[in-house]
Design an enzyme around this catalytic site. Structure first.
Site, PDB file in Angstrom:
ATOM      1  N   ARG A 241       0.836  -1.215   0.000  1.00  0.00           N
ATOM      2  CA  ARG A 241       0.000   0.000   0.000  1.00  0.00           C
ATOM      3  C   ARG A 241       0.866   1.259   0.000  1.00  0.00           C
ATOM      4  O   ARG A 241       0.674   2.157  -0.831  1.00  0.00           O
ATOM      5  CB  ARG A 241      -0.909  -0.004   1.243  1.00  0.00           C
ATOM      6  CG  ARG A 241      -2.024  -1.035   1.180  1.00  0.00           C
ATOM      7  CD  ARG A 241      -2.747  -1.119   2.513  1.00  0.00           C
ATOM      8  NE  ARG A 241      -1.891  -1.709   3.539  1.00  0.00           N
ATOM      9  CZ  ARG A 241      -2.068  -2.912   4.083  1.00  0.00           C
ATOM     10  NH1 ARG A 241      -3.113  -3.629   3.758  1.00  0.00           N
ATOM     11  NH2 ARG A 241      -1.244  -3.384   4.991  1.00  0.00           N
TER      12      ARG A 241
ATOM     13  N   HIS B  48      10.139   8.864  13.635  1.00  0.00           N
ATOM     14  CA  HIS B  48       9.006   7.976  13.333  1.00  0.00           C
ATOM     15  C   HIS B  48       7.688   8.775  13.236  1.00  0.00           C
ATOM     16  O   HIS B  48       6.764   8.551  14.029  1.00  0.00           O
ATOM     17  CB  HIS B  48       8.896   6.864  14.387  1.00  0.00           C
ATOM     18  CG  HIS B  48       8.140   5.655  13.896  1.00  0.00           C
ATOM     19  ND1 HIS B  48       8.418   4.383  14.291  1.00  0.00           N
ATOM     20  CD2 HIS B  48       7.099   5.540  13.028  1.00  0.00           C
ATOM     21  CE1 HIS B  48       7.588   3.526  13.726  1.00  0.00           C
ATOM     22  NE2 HIS B  48       6.767   4.220  12.934  1.00  0.00           N
TER      23      HIS B  48
ATOM     24  N   PRO C   3       6.496 -11.260  -7.917  1.00  0.00           N
ATOM     25  CA  PRO C   3       5.999 -10.180  -8.777  1.00  0.00           C
ATOM     26  C   PRO C   3       4.535  -9.885  -8.485  1.00  0.00           C
ATOM     27  O   PRO C   3       3.771 -10.789  -8.150  1.00  0.00           O
ATOM     28  CB  PRO C   3       6.167 -10.731 -10.196  1.00  0.00           C
ATOM     29  CG  PRO C   3       6.979 -11.964 -10.073  1.00  0.00           C
ATOM     30  CD  PRO C   3       6.901 -12.449  -8.664  1.00  0.00           C
TER      31      PRO C   3
ATOM     32  N   GLY D  75       5.942   9.166  10.217  1.00  0.00           N
ATOM     33  CA  GLY D  75       5.303   8.877   8.923  1.00  0.00           C
ATOM     34  C   GLY D  75       3.811   9.156   8.889  1.00  0.00           C
ATOM     35  O   GLY D  75       3.299   9.789   7.957  1.00  0.00           O
ATOM     36  N   SER D  76       3.100   8.722   9.890  1.00  0.00           N
ATOM     37  CA  SER D  76       1.634   8.861   9.871  1.00  0.00           C
ATOM     38  C   SER D  76       1.160  10.071  10.684  1.00  0.00           C
ATOM     39  O   SER D  76      -0.040  10.213  10.957  1.00  0.00           O
ATOM     40  CB  SER D  76       0.985   7.583  10.427  1.00  0.00           C
ATOM     41  OG  SER D  76       1.346   7.400  11.785  1.00  0.00           O
TER      42      SER D  76
HETATM   43  P1  NDP Z   1       1.645  -3.758   3.020  1.00  0.00           P
HETATM   44  O1  NDP Z   1       1.373  -5.064   3.668  1.00  0.00           O
HETATM   45  O2  NDP Z   1       0.673  -3.204   2.050  1.00  0.00           O
HETATM   46  O3  NDP Z   1       3.063  -3.813   2.305  1.00  0.00           O
HETATM   47  C1  NDP Z   1       4.122  -4.500   2.868  1.00  0.00           C
HETATM   48  C2  NDP Z   1       5.030  -4.897   1.765  1.00  0.00           C
HETATM   49  O4  NDP Z   1       6.152  -5.584   2.316  1.00  0.00           O
HETATM   50  C3  NDP Z   1       4.394  -5.839   0.756  1.00  0.00           C
HETATM   51  O5  NDP Z   1       4.427  -5.254  -0.512  1.00  0.00           O
HETATM   52  C4  NDP Z   1       5.292  -7.056   0.802  1.00  0.00           C
HETATM   53  O6  NDP Z   1       5.540  -7.558  -0.477  1.00  0.00           O
HETATM   54  C5  NDP Z   1       6.576  -6.464   1.328  1.00  0.00           C
HETATM   55  N1  NDP Z   1       7.462  -7.525   1.738  1.00  0.00           N
HETATM   56  C6  NDP Z   1       7.204  -8.580   2.527  1.00  0.00           C
HETATM   57  N2  NDP Z   1       8.269  -9.395   2.543  1.00  0.00           N
HETATM   58  C7  NDP Z   1       9.203  -8.830   1.753  1.00  0.00           C
HETATM   59  C8  NDP Z   1      10.507  -9.181   1.378  1.00  0.00           C
HETATM   60  N3  NDP Z   1      11.076 -10.302   1.835  1.00  0.00           N
HETATM   61  N4  NDP Z   1      11.191  -8.351   0.556  1.00  0.00           N
HETATM   62  C9  NDP Z   1      10.639  -7.209   0.124  1.00  0.00           C
HETATM   63  N5  NDP Z   1       9.394  -6.838   0.429  1.00  0.00           N
HETATM   64  C10 NDP Z   1       8.685  -7.634   1.242  1.00  0.00           C
HETATM   65  O7  NDP Z   1       1.892  -2.731   4.222  1.00  0.00           O
HETATM   66  P2  NDP Z   1       1.883  -1.133   4.190  1.00  0.00           P
HETATM   67  O8  NDP Z   1       2.423  -0.660   2.891  1.00  0.00           O
HETATM   68  O9  NDP Z   1       0.581  -0.645   4.640  1.00  0.00           O
HETATM   69  O10 NDP Z   1       2.945  -0.838   5.358  1.00  0.00           O
HETATM   70  C11 NDP Z   1       4.280  -1.293   5.218  1.00  0.00           C
HETATM   71  C12 NDP Z   1       5.064  -1.076   6.482  1.00  0.00           C
HETATM   72  O11 NDP Z   1       5.338   0.297   6.656  1.00  0.00           O
HETATM   73  C13 NDP Z   1       4.350  -1.462   7.784  1.00  0.00           C
HETATM   74  O12 NDP Z   1       4.491  -2.847   8.026  1.00  0.00           O
HETATM   75  C14 NDP Z   1       5.058  -0.630   8.822  1.00  0.00           C
HETATM   76  O13 NDP Z   1       6.136  -1.346   9.347  1.00  0.00           O
HETATM   77  C15 NDP Z   1       5.594   0.544   8.030  1.00  0.00           C
HETATM   78  N6  NDP Z   1       4.944   1.808   8.376  1.00  0.00           N
HETATM   79  C16 NDP Z   1       5.708   2.843   8.860  1.00  0.00           C
HETATM   80  C17 NDP Z   1       5.139   4.058   9.129  1.00  0.00           C
HETATM   81  C18 NDP Z   1       5.954   5.173   9.649  1.00  0.00           C
HETATM   82  O14 NDP Z   1       5.434   5.969  10.429  1.00  0.00           O
HETATM   83  N7  NDP Z   1       7.196   5.303   9.257  1.00  0.00           N
HETATM   84  C19 NDP Z   1       3.712   4.304   8.946  1.00  0.00           C
HETATM   85  C20 NDP Z   1       3.004   3.156   8.414  1.00  0.00           C
HETATM   86  C21 NDP Z   1       3.621   1.967   8.140  1.00  0.00           C
HETATM   87  P3  NDP Z   1       4.872  -8.940  -0.936  1.00  0.00           P
HETATM   88  O15 NDP Z   1       3.399  -8.661  -0.992  1.00  0.00           O
HETATM   89  O16 NDP Z   1       5.524  -9.215  -2.222  1.00  0.00           O
HETATM   90  O17 NDP Z   1       5.220  -9.925   0.139  1.00  0.00           O
HETATM   91  C1  DGY Z   2       2.494   1.956  11.759  1.00  0.00           C
HETATM   92  O1  DGY Z   2       1.270   2.183  11.772  1.00  0.00           O
HETATM   93  O2  DGY Z   2       2.959   0.823  11.653  1.00  0.00           O
HETATM   94  C2  DGY Z   2       3.422   3.128  11.839  1.00  0.00           C
HETATM   95  O3  DGY Z   2       4.720   2.788  12.063  1.00  0.00           O
HETATM   96  C3  DGY Z   2       2.963   4.257  12.684  1.00  0.00           C
HETATM   97  O4  DGY Z   2       1.821   4.799  12.164  1.00  0.00           O
END
Ligand code: NDP
Ligand code: DGY
Length: 322
Positions: free
Chosen positions: A157, A287, A181, A289-290
């Protein structure tokens, strides 16, 4: 339905819980994390737990809660702080907050990328400390997105939302990596699925937006940074533990890569004397991001609604399927 809320959360979220009939809320009403002993005491005998990413919910907490604990709702999309195997064994349902923070986090990722590649904190500092003496042709130069290759680790996402925002900057090519992919997600950006090594070698910008899992833990290490171009920029807004920070420090300090931007570190907070903070080419955020008011309010309401639905045995707005 007794529940424990591990922090002061936005008022809208707490209101959802307190207005729900039959829900008795006990809260650690502080901006600071609940001390471990208070967490263990607070969760005892509760049916529901609303927690944050800074609370480690492991076997000790589950045992302190006892067999009555039925629902854990985390006010986060990341769930690496939850011992999922233990939770699953006990038949506890888990709610989390995907989607509602995607835009805010993608926006911050882009801001961090621009801050790092155009050296914004360093430039602001020069204005303040008198380093700005005149306009100089090569002073404060950095790297731009136009005609670049951007590699996204985890085209989920947030990864897709980052790519969507970066595309209009004139990015020439998107690469991505993950567990396999994802042609449907990649089509919008004509992104190419590549192994991690090729992503490191060919990207001008690497953006890490994957989940923290055993497979991604320490994934960005000496070998990874060693493959990156000297002119490339590394951004991490996922979780600190995806990166080996000693290896990142060496890569930045020895000019193996040009710059880095981190919204997440290990540990959090990063100690103020941490070597990474001594580097001009490393931009570190706490931290955030959100961190928009609207997003955090929505996350709190969603976390509360997940908890309530779980307690009532109804479908949750966002349940993590274990
Ligand atoms: P999603 O589940 O949509 O995306 C996570 C992605 O991680 C998927 O595309 C998945 O790919 C990928 N992934 C899993 N395993 C691997 C791997 N071995 N190598 C590369 N990619 C991999 O989650 P979101 O996008 O909603 O959130 C992602 C992360 O961002 C959260 O888990 C959280 O830790 C972090 N986050 C940080 C925030 C901040 O404040 N900095 C705010 C919100 C989130 P695949 O589908 O191919 O497995
Ligand atoms: C999350 O939701 O995982 C972030 O790191 C904070 O919003």
């Amino acid at each position: 339905m007794a529940v424990f809320v591990t922090r002061r959360i936005p008022a809208e979220g707490l209101r959802v819980l307190s207005q729900a009939g039959g829900c008795r809320v006990q809260q650690w009403d502080s901006e600071e994390p609940v001390p471990r002993a208070e967490l263990l005491a607070g969760v005892a005998g509760k049916r529901g737990l609303l927690c944050l990413l800074s609370d480690r919910i492991d076997r000790e907490v589950l045992e302190a809660a006892g067999p009555g604990l039925k629902v854990i709702s985390t006010m986060s999309v990341g769930f690496d702080h939850l011992a999922l195997e233990e939770i699953k064994k006990r038949g506890i349902r888990v709610g989390y907050t995907p989607d509602v923070l995607t835009d805010a986090t993608a926006e911050l990722s882009v801001a961090l990328l621009l801050a790092a590649c155009r050296r914004l904190p360093e430039a602001v500092e020069q204005v303040k400390n008198g380093g700005w003496t005149t306009w100089k042709p090569l002073w404060m130069c950095g790297y731009g997105l136009s005609d670049s290759t951007v590699g996204i680790i985890g085209l989920g996402r947030i990864g897709q939302a980052v790519a969507r925002r970066l595309k209009p900057f004139g990015v020439k090519k998107f690469l991505y990596t993950g567990s396999g992919p994802k042609p449907e997600s990649a089509a919008e950006f004509e992104a190419e699925f590549v192994p991690l090594t090729r992503l490191a070698e060919e990207s001008d910008f690497v953006v890490v937006t994957c989940a923290l899992t055993p497979a991604t833990h320490g994934m960005c290490n000496k070998d990874f940074f060693g493959r990156m171009k000297k002119t490339s920029v590394f951004i991490n807004t996922s979780r600190g533990a995806v990166v080996n920070q000693e290896d990142l420090y060496d890569a930045l300090a020895h000019g193996q890569i040009a710059a880095a931007g981190l919204d997440v570190t290990t540990p959090e907070p990063l100690p103020t004397d941490h070597p990474l903070l001594s580097l001009k080419n490393c931009v570190i955020l706490p931290h955030v991001g959100s961190a928009t008011y609207a997003t955090r309010n929505t996350m709190a309401v969603l976390a509360a609604n997940n908890l309530l639905a779980g307690l009532r045995g109804e479908p949750m707005p966002h349940e993590l399927l274990l």
